[in-house]
Enzyme design. Structure first.
Site, short mmCIF file in Angstrom:
data_model
loop_
_atom_site.label_atom_id
_atom_site.label_comp_id
_atom_site.label_asym_id
_atom_site.label_seq_id
_atom_site.Cartn_x
_atom_site.Cartn_y
_atom_site.Cartn_z
N GLU A 181 35.10 38.48 36.65
CA GLU A 181 35.93 38.57 37.82
C GLU A 181 35.08 38.22 39.14
O GLU A 181 35.35 37.61 40.13
CB GLU A 181 36.86 39.55 37.88
CG GLU A 181 37.74 39.80 36.95
CD GLU A 181 37.62 40.76 35.74
OE1 GLU A 181 38.33 41.21 34.86
OE2 GLU A 181 36.23 40.84 35.57
N ASP A 227 41.36 36.13 34.75
CA ASP A 227 41.08 36.06 36.29
C ASP A 227 40.00 35.70 36.71
O ASP A 227 39.86 34.70 37.64
CB ASP A 227 41.49 37.30 36.94
CG ASP A 227 41.02 38.67 36.49
OD1 ASP A 227 40.38 38.57 35.37
OD2 ASP A 227 40.95 39.78 37.24
#
Length: 193
Positions: free
Chosen positions: A95, A159
């Protein structure tokens, strides 16, 4: 990542969130505009600072973020990562890496070293493939024996991979083509025998 380190990332996150609305126009040129962020039509813009003051704040936040969080891989000076620095020993997460790649593309018009930094971040990303796909990054790495190694499995985090994919699209628009040193090897076509 923002939840875990809100005070440290808030200035950069705010700067990037303000820029997202007009991003395609912002990345079409590498020239440093007066204001590297643009607001979406109808957005509420700050009225207590000039555009020049706002740009100075964005530049300062980005510079501080790079100084603190962009680190060189201890085993390869041609790779960089976004330092996570948790108390659990995790040094890098996908991330953070994806977010960092987006941040660097966002500031390319103001940072003459953006492409070099981006290439090094991407090299790190590719050096830690997920078990799900070599095109995705393993979720987390920690320092072990002087090297950053995958930890808690080599699974990926959606993500982080989405941020990295978005950053690659932006980099392609900015720099027209990926640097030769980071492109994937050509895939061999299956034999027709």
């Amino acid at each position: 990542m923002l939840k875990r380190h809100p005070a440290r990332l808030r200035p950069l996150a705010l700067s990037l969130l303000l820029a997202v609305g007009a991003l395609p126009a912002a990345v079409q040129t590498q020239a440093a505009p007066l204001l590297s962020i643009a607001y979406v039509s109808g957005a509420i813009a700050p009225n207590n600072v000039t555009a020049s003051q706002l740009q100075s704040q964005v530049d300062a936040a980005y510079s501080a973020w790079k100084s603190r969080y962009v680190r060189t891989d201890p085993k390869d000076a041609n790779r960089q990562y976004i330092w996570f620095g948790s108390s659990s020993g995790i040094q890098v997460t996908s991330e953070g890496q994806g977010f960092g790649m987006v941040a660097v593309t966002q500031m390319a018009g103001r940072d003459s070293g953006a492409r070099t930094t981006f290439d090094k971040l991407y090299r790190y990303y590719r050096a830690h493939p997920s078990v799900n796909s070599p095109a995705m990054m393993a979720w987390a790495q920690k320092l072990s024996g002087g090297a950053l190694v995958d930890t808690e499995g080599s699974d990926s985090a959606t993500d982080g991979d989405l941020d990295a994919a978005y950053a690659l699209l932006l980099a392609d628009r900015l720099w027209a083509r990926p640097a030769a040193s980071i492109t994937s090897p050509r895939r061999r076509r299956p034999s027709t025998r």
